[in-house]
Design a protein around this motif. Structure first.
Motif, PDB file in Angstrom:
ATOM      1  N   ARG A   2       0.822  -1.200   0.000  1.00  0.00           N
ATOM      2  CA  ARG A   2       0.000   0.000   0.000  1.00  0.00           C
ATOM      3  C   ARG A   2       0.863   1.259   0.000  1.00  0.00           C
ATOM      4  O   ARG A   2       0.429   2.311  -0.436  1.00  0.00           O
ATOM      5  N   ASN A   3       2.061   1.174   0.529  1.00  0.00           N
ATOM      6  CA  ASN A   3       2.943   2.320   0.604  1.00  0.00           C
ATOM      7  C   ASN A   3       4.161   2.063  -0.271  1.00  0.00           C
ATOM      8  O   ASN A   3       4.874   1.087  -0.074  1.00  0.00           O
ATOM      9  N   ASP A 519      -9.969  -3.441  -2.349  1.00  0.00           N
ATOM     10  CA  ASP A 519     -10.289  -3.019  -0.992  1.00  0.00           C
ATOM     11  C   ASP A 519      -9.399  -1.882  -0.499  1.00  0.00           C
ATOM     12  O   ASP A 519      -9.574  -1.387   0.611  1.00  0.00           O
ATOM     13  N   HIS A 520      -8.429  -1.460  -1.306  1.00  0.00           N
ATOM     14  CA  HIS A 520      -7.562  -0.360  -0.884  1.00  0.00           C
ATOM     15  C   HIS A 520      -8.062   0.995  -1.381  1.00  0.00           C
ATOM     16  O   HIS A 520      -7.504   2.035  -1.010  1.00  0.00           O
ATOM     17  N   ASP A 572      -2.637   4.534  -9.561  1.00  0.00           N
ATOM     18  CA  ASP A 572      -2.583   3.267  -8.813  1.00  0.00           C
ATOM     19  C   ASP A 572      -1.583   2.302  -9.452  1.00  0.00           C
ATOM     20  O   ASP A 572      -1.926   1.182  -9.830  1.00  0.00           O
ATOM     21  N   ALA A 607      -2.406  -2.157  -3.768  1.00  0.00           N
ATOM     22  CA  ALA A 607      -2.825  -3.266  -2.904  1.00  0.00           C
ATOM     23  C   ALA A 607      -1.776  -4.369  -2.890  1.00  0.00           C
ATOM     24  O   ALA A 607      -1.940  -5.379  -2.196  1.00  0.00           O
TER      25      ALA A 607
END
Length: 890
Positions: A2-3, A519-520, A572, A607
């Motif tokens: 995520r990061n 879901d992110h 993304d 994600a």
């Protein structure tokens, strides 16, 4: 994942470790050759008359200085004597720099004098690059061909950018005699930028093209494997008491236009013809000798060539290059690429500033009723724009651009009643860019800030952002004689608007927050702003030897949004890339030059899903007979798409192989051929694509050049997206099998009456036809086997009537959903005929005739039949322009 911080930190650490190890090896085996700098000493003209620019070199002023020469071959065999020598002299006075050059040739009757428009660079030529700031990064380039055609470019980024839109006022003439050919150049000092120091040193380089051998020779030797260009120049000494000149030029214009088209019965906006006359102004004001203010009021770009036709089935926007002169000049200063790399496949077109957003087509559409006729402007009028840009002697590159575009209305008519609705708001665009060189010009750090502000958004325009801001920092550090580099950037974007606007942004194909399995990210319909980040970090080696490489990583957060004034395909995304290349440095009996490359890329979303892994190898060849060829192969064992189902689940794509290959014959010949083709195939045959382009350029005489390039492409995809349809059975991610065929042909005709009077024609017929079958919906998007990813509808589940398909999925006799026939056939013909006359330097007359035919064809017909039916015999849209400009130099 995520990061992206951990990923990029690890990447940077491994890259630096690699570079340090490699650098240690380079230090131990360093074979970098130190090439002595040549120096030419000029003198001022004091008592003599300045040279008259006639190309004869017989003026007394040339006797003030000595000749310099001893050119050395650079291509194809570096550091060897050229076929024929070249020599030149330089003198100056308080207003001008004068260059006299002699190009020896034992067979003057064979000197190639091909004509072209300005910046054509055809035939034999000689070029002078002047780094008048001696900053070793920027230069002014002046080229003259044996035919007397001028070429001029602004060189930046140490030779990595050459801006041909820079058109200074200068003078030149050439002459052919028994010893070869000669040229004289007169360059006003007002067209150069330099300091006010009493004694100055400028960087200097000269290049000669000897056409018959396709040979380049240089005054200052530069080894092939030495990176950079401007940094390797020789030096011009003897410049004393020169006063920097402030540039002041004003160029008003008048344009008369007429348009004809097929009248539409009952439509008051389409009566068959329109006429208009407009005036405007361009100005160039030297605020200092370093920095110039460019102004334009009501600019006209009617003489600019139309964009080529294109269709994108993936839903993403298509990148078209900027062609409008005001925005092209000094474009390099404003560029801020998000992730450009030698490796490619990193969305290299993405840029914080994309000038084609200014003056774009209106983005809104009015509410209409049956019987309404609508008139929408083709483009948004640019009321005015100002550009402040330049490079200072202290190493600052500065660019500020401010532009205002008009509020535009659509006019709606119905039975004599008329009303207006706003389709584009009054908009202000701002771009500020700065870079600073330091560390003896081996390093720079820079920044950019952009702002887009829209006023009084109406209800039908509430999907637009009220404001959009972007800030970025970039840097590059070079060491070991610029053989190695470390560079990168970081970007922050922030957009504000109504809840509808930000929801629209979240749902756009660039990010698709509504993806059901992501879901992110999620759509928040209450948000009124969005803030995102992006960036790139890379390390590489480009000099000293046969081997080069680059490795790095780039990211775009899900919230990153650049498209108000920039260009961005998708968000993304976290991506790693590596490129390794080998090149020859000396010709042999088979090749003049050869290069071999290896690349790989890997991509993830935020994600942590691994969406792509791709490997590539390719090679290019410049053969001994001066033919060119290349060939490359890709293998992609991992492919997933977050975007293919437009908000549906992440879709697995089958592993695939692809290739490309091109062959070009000797570009010096009057008849030249080029062939290019590429193909792509999934291992399970679910995707098959092939494209081929073949054409020729023919120059029967020096003044005439003709080129014809037809192109044909095939696209067979068994899983082509059609629509997402909400049914009582759930959402159906509808796809089909497409058979798409595209045929086009680009035709160009250039006739050069003399260097200042030219006629150019460009035309392109284009047709793309797609037929769909085997409709299906995706129900298991990540299944390993292709057939397991979807449910295909059988013949008894599908009914076609009145251009609509009805699906009875559960065979209960009731239609579960329906959709329109997705088959298409788009036919277009575009052309431009331009007569350009530069009647005095900087002042021009344009006579333009543009044509456009755009039709929807019959998908059931063959390509040639549909192309003929929808172009031949149709009434085209004709646009005629007569534009005149006059350039006042004050």
């Amino acid at each position: 994942m995520r990061n992206p911080t951990h990923f990029l930190t690890a990447l940077l650490f491994s890259s630096i470790c690699f570079s340090q190890e490699g650098n240690s090896t380079e230090v131990q085996q360093d074979t970098t050759e130190i090439v002595p700098k040549k120096i030419y000493v000029t003198k001022a003209i004091e008592n003599e008359e300045p040279p008259s620019v006639d190309g004869l070199l017989n003026d007394e002023a040339w006797g003030l200085v000595e000749w310099t020469g001893d050119y050395i071959e650079n291509q194809p065999d570096e550091n060897t004597p050229p076929s024929y020598q070249t020599k030149f002299k330089i003198v100056y006075d308080s207003k001008n720099l004068y260059i006299g050059v002699r190009c020896y040739d034992a067979e003057p009757d064979k000197i190639i004098r091909r004509m072209s428009r300005r910046d054509g660079f055809e035939g034999d030529w000689v070029e002078f690059n002047i780094d008048s700031y001696h900053d070793k990064r920027t230069a002014f380039s002046f080229t003259v061909t044996a035919a007397g055609v001028k070429g001029d470019e602004f060189v930046s980024n140490n030779g990595n950018n050459w801006d041909g839109s820079w058109n200074p006022i200068w003078y030149t003439k050439t002459n052919i005699d028994d010893e070869g050919w000669t040229a004289e150049l007169k360059i006003p000092l007002s067209q150069l930028k330099f300091s006010g120091a009493e004694n100055q040193v400028w960087g200097l380089q000269s290049t000669r093209r000897f056409f018959r051998a396709e040979e380049r020779s240089l005054w200052q030797r530069k080894p092939i494997d030495q990176p950079g260009w401007v940094s390797e120049f020789g030096e011009l000494h003897g410049l004393r008491n020169m006063e920097p000149q402030k540039q002041l030029e004003i160029q008003p214009y008048t344009v008369a236009s007429g348009e004809t088209y097929e009248a539409e019965e009952g439509n008051p906006f389409r009566d068959g013809s329109d006429t208009d006359i407009a005036v405007g102004l361009d100005a160039k004001i030297g605020i200092t000798n370093d920095l110039t203010l460019d102004l334009t009021v009501n600019p006209d770009f009617g003489q600019v060539e139309a964009d080529p036709s294109a269709i994108a089935l993936d839903g993403f926007q298509i990148f078209f290059r900027e062609q409008r002169p005001f925005f092209v000049e000094n474009k390099n200063i404003f560029d801020f690429n998000v992730s450009q790399s030698e490796a490619g496949n990193t969305f290299g077109f993405d840029n914080v500033f994309y000038s084609r957003r200014i003056g774009r087509s209106p983005q809104g559409f009015p509410d209409t009723n049956d019987g309404d006729f609508v008139d929408i402007p083709d483009n948004t009028q640019i009321l005015g724009a100002a550009k402040f840009s330049g490079k200072t002697k202290n190493g600052w590159a500065i660019g500020v651009l401010e532009s205002v575009t008009a509020k535009k209305y659509a006019t709606i008519a119905n039975d004599g009643d008329r009303r207006r609705e706003v389709v584009e708001p009054l908009t202000n665009y701002f771009v500020g860019r700065a870079q600073k060189d330091f560390n003896e010009r081996n390093s720079f750090i820079g920044g950019i800030f952009t702002a887009t502000n829209r006023a009084d958004l109406t209800q039908n325009l509430n999907f637009l952002h009220e404001s959009a801001y972007t800030g970025g920092l970039d840097f590059k550090h070079q060491w070991n004689n610029r053989d190695w580099y470390l560079g990168g950037n970081i970007i922050l974007s922030h957009v504000q608007g109504s809840e509808e606007a930000i929801t629209h942004t979240q749902n756009s194909i660039t990010r698709l927050f509504q993806r059901i399995d992501a879901d992110h990210v999620e759509v928040d319909e209450g948000r009124t702003s969005l803030t995102g980040t992006g960036g790139n970090l890379q390390i590489g080696k480009v000099g000293n030897g046969h081997w080069r490489f680059e490795s790095g990583g780039t990211w775009r957060s899900p919230e990153l949004e650049l498209n108000d004034i920039g260009f961005q395909r998708q968000a993304d995304d976290i991506r790693h890339y590596t490129w390794v290349g080998y090149q020859t440095l000396k010709p042999d009996s088979t090749f003049r030059r050869v290069g071999i490359n290896y690349n790989h890329w890997s991509a993830w979303d935020f994600a942590g899903n691994h969406n792509e892994l791709r490997f590539n190898t390719n090679t290019w060849q410049n053969w001994a007979n001066n033919w060119f060829s290349n060939i490359g192969f890709n293998y992609a064992p991992v492919q997933f798409s977050n975007f293919a189902l437009r908000g549906g689940p992440r879709l697995r794509r089958t592993p695939e192989v692809s290739f490309w290959n091109s062959i070009g014959t000797d570009g010096r010949k009057k008849l030249r051929f080029n062939f290019f083709h590429n193909g792509r195939r999934a291992l399970d045959n679910s995707i098959r694509r092939y494209s081929v382009e073949f054409g020729f350029r023919y120059q029967p005489i020096d003044a005439l050049r003709i080129s014809v390039f037809p192109e044909y492409s095939i696209n067979n995809d068994k899983l082509q997206y059609i629509d997402n349809i909400d049914t009582d059975l759930g959402i159906r991610y509808l796809n089909g099998e497409i058979e798409q065929r595209t045929l086009s042909m680009s035709v160009r005709f250039n006739f050069n009456i003399n260097p200042n009077l030219t006629v150019q024609y460009w035309g392109q017929p284009f047709i793309s036809r797609g037929r769909y079958s085997n409709f299906k919906h995706v129900d298991n998007a990540t299944a390993r086997n292709f057939e397991d990813r979807f449910l295909q509808y059988e013949a008894n589940q599908v009914t076609f009537s009145d251009d609509n398909y009805a699906i009875d999925e559960n065979l209960d006799g009731v239609t579960d959903f329906s959709f329109g026939d997705p088959d298409f056939s788009f036919v277009q013909f575009r052309s431009n005929l331009v007569l350009r006359w530069e009647y005095i330097p900087g002042s021009e007359v344009f006579l333009v005739w543009s044509q456009d035919v755009s039709q929807s064809g019959n998908p059931s017909e063959g390509l040639f039949t549909s192309l003929g039916d929808n172009i031949l015999g149709q009434t085209p849209q004709n646009i005629f322009l007569l534009k005149a400009t006059y350039r006042f130099v004050l």
